[in-house]
Design an enzyme around this catalytic site. Sequence first.
Site, PDB file in Angstrom:
ATOM      1  N   ARG A   1       0.832  -1.196   0.000  1.00 24.97           N
ATOM      2  CA  ARG A   1       0.000   0.000   0.000  1.00 24.97           C
ATOM      3  C   ARG A   1       0.873   1.256   0.000  1.00 24.97           C
ATOM      4  NH1 ARG A   1      -0.797   4.470   3.110  1.00 24.97           N
ATOM      5  NH2 ARG A   1      -0.294   3.149   4.900  1.00 24.97           N
TER       6      ARG A   1
ATOM      7  N   HIS B   1       5.103   3.561  13.653  1.00 22.83           N
ATOM      8  CA  HIS B   1       5.148   3.599  12.189  1.00 22.83           C
ATOM      9  C   HIS B   1       6.278   4.572  11.856  1.00 22.83           C
ATOM     10  CE1 HIS B   1       3.300   3.797   8.066  1.00 22.83           C
ATOM     11  NE2 HIS B   1       3.873   4.988   8.092  1.00 22.83           N
TER      12      HIS B   1
ATOM     13  N   HIS C   1       9.199   6.259   9.272  1.00 19.05           N
ATOM     14  CA  HIS C   1       9.748   6.523   7.939  1.00 19.05           C
ATOM     15  C   HIS C   1      11.241   6.780   8.059  1.00 19.05           C
ATOM     16  CE1 HIS C   1       6.185   6.876   5.207  1.00 19.05           C
ATOM     17  NE2 HIS C   1       5.624   6.701   6.387  1.00 19.05           N
TER      18      HIS C   1
ATOM     19  N   CYS D   1       3.678   8.893   2.013  1.00 18.05           N
ATOM     20  CA  CYS D   1       2.315   9.338   1.754  1.00 18.05           C
ATOM     21  C   CYS D   1       2.340  10.362   0.625  1.00 18.05           C
ATOM     22  CB  CYS D   1       1.744   9.959   3.024  1.00 18.05           C
ATOM     23  SG  CYS D   1       0.232  10.866   2.747  1.00 18.05           S
TER      24      CYS D   1
ATOM     25  N   ASN E   1       9.377   4.126   4.126  1.00 17.62           N
ATOM     26  CA  ASN E   1       9.326   3.553   5.466  1.00 17.62           C
ATOM     27  C   ASN E   1      10.648   2.866   5.792  1.00 17.62           C
ATOM     28  OD1 ASN E   1       6.589   3.874   4.587  1.00 17.62           O
ATOM     29  ND2 ASN E   1       5.998   2.626   6.325  1.00 17.62           N
TER      30      ASN E   1
END
Lengths: 319, 319
Positions: A16, A217, A219, A250, A263
Amino acid sequence: MSDFPKFVEIHEEGPREGFQIEKKVYPIEERIELIDILSDSGLKRIQVGSFVSPKYVPQMADTGELFQRIKRVDGVKYTALWLNDKGFRKALTAHNVDIDPRLLFYPSDTFSRQNNNASSLEMREKQRDWIRLYKAEGLTVDAAYVMTAFGCNFEGDIPQERVLDDFRFLLNLCEEEDIPVPILIIADTMGWGNPEAAKRMIGALRDMAPGARIGMHIHDTRGMGLAIMYAAMSMGVDMFESSIAGLGGCPFAGHGHARAAGNISTEDAVFMCQELGIETGIDLDTLIAAALKTEAIIGAPLMGRVMHSGGLKSYRQGK
Amino acid sequence: MSDFPKFVEIHEEGPREGFQIEKKVYPIEERIELIDILSDSGLKRIQVGSFVSPKYVPQMADTGELFQRIKRVDGVKYTALWLNDKGFRKALTAHNVDIDPRLLFYPSDTFSRQNNNASSLEMREKQRDWIRLYKAEGLTVDAAYVMTAFGCNFEGDIPQERVLDDFRFLLNLCEEEDIPVPILIIADTMGWGNPEAAKRMIGALRDMAPGARIGMHIHDTRGMGLAIMYAAMSMGVDMFESSIAGLGGCPFAGHGHARAAGNISTEDAVFMCQELGIETGIDLDTLIAAALKTEAIIGAPLMGRVMHSGGLKSYRQGK
């Protein structure tokens, strides 16, 4: 001094996060093949795609078909992202989506408007609606994210107190709505974090919610991704989201250079865990194969390191 | 809990480490231009090249000319690598070389033979000769390296005790030869380290040599470079060797994939220090310019992150 977990759960976001930031739409067959390799790696959760507007994110328009065509492996959850009610409905009715109900908080008002077309405070209030919506579907909230937890390309440094304030709001919401506290995810959406800031955040969050599970999460926009993960693990954090080959970012995060926004790389993260003696249940060689497949799909060198250098197993066995 | 230094010294190795592993010889004008940018960054030590056999490392054949043609900036040391007496003599007689006398220890016998054509034990004994040679030239030993301190592509994991044994030998040598203890450099020549192994090594070395200064030479072969640096800084280590744009790797280290073997990137390391509030005296924007210049010279994407994503200054100022 340190409190490393014995087992770390790694959630794959590559399919994704990875493909949505690239300008091209990559052939669905290639993406199916990639997800099928990832399914064999021992990963227990793979975010396959997102149910968002094909107008804004055309790369994700075929997410429904993707879910139908991947080979599902028992014990693996195949999840999707949605940002609004319409997307959620699509996910619910799509074939084979493992719904992982989540809540999203945006301490950065500008990013909230970019990503959701709603202010920070509106987004906060909306989370109560989400809880009720999930409840109505018989679902339990799985995770709550506070985005851009260290800084935002639009608003600069995000003060820790604003992030904690969102988590505090969430904790109250859980009490009011009588639901268990979900995993609290500190999301460094734009790569502003550093290991000490992460430790301070984790410490403060632990004080506020002593029993809660914390995830991150991360990056690797500026090279500190694994240092942040290491620091977080040293404080017992045992859930991380990562992306195969370090893909990702994103599309609305305002990065100048898409490729730099990725990421942390799943295979590098798993390798680090192995070297630190932390179990992940994931096979590194399969991940490396998936990362090389990803690089072949993108057709350009990706930022993962272990995918290029290899792990240490063959050297250790070869003597 | 942690003992971060206020100031960290960063030594640039790119012009030497970086170009020797690449198969091509890059135009000297380009390398001069790169070194001149690096000179303006605030770096206080730049390793310009090596005086080694042009038969084995043809990329370094013009090191003497390079030293003559770079613009020297006051306060910057321009150093060179040598591996034998002949190379040292060349360095001594070359124009404008800042000699930094060093000692080299090889816990991996195989790598010692590959790099020096001598066994580990022979190399140990040779260090006494080096000390005397330096003395005879009125020079003081600057640094002592223990190479492949965590593992070796030829010999596998290197037990900590073998590394400590080399440092112990060195400490005795310093006493016998009546010279001050140089900086003790833990060199992860082949990228086998991890942050916890680094902390254990640093702790053990501190116990053995409480007053000594410790430095690290880190390769980011498997993505943990900055995590190792972070862990080392948390234990007070305040000297690191790095490479602009993350270039580098030893041509005799047996890496399968040269590009993956690079050092930690200088600009990423400096950025991390800045974010942790640790001074380096180095200007990040100038380093980024140097990294982009390096990428232009190599003509392929390099592994540094901040060179592609940019630092955070412009975002912070732009608000």
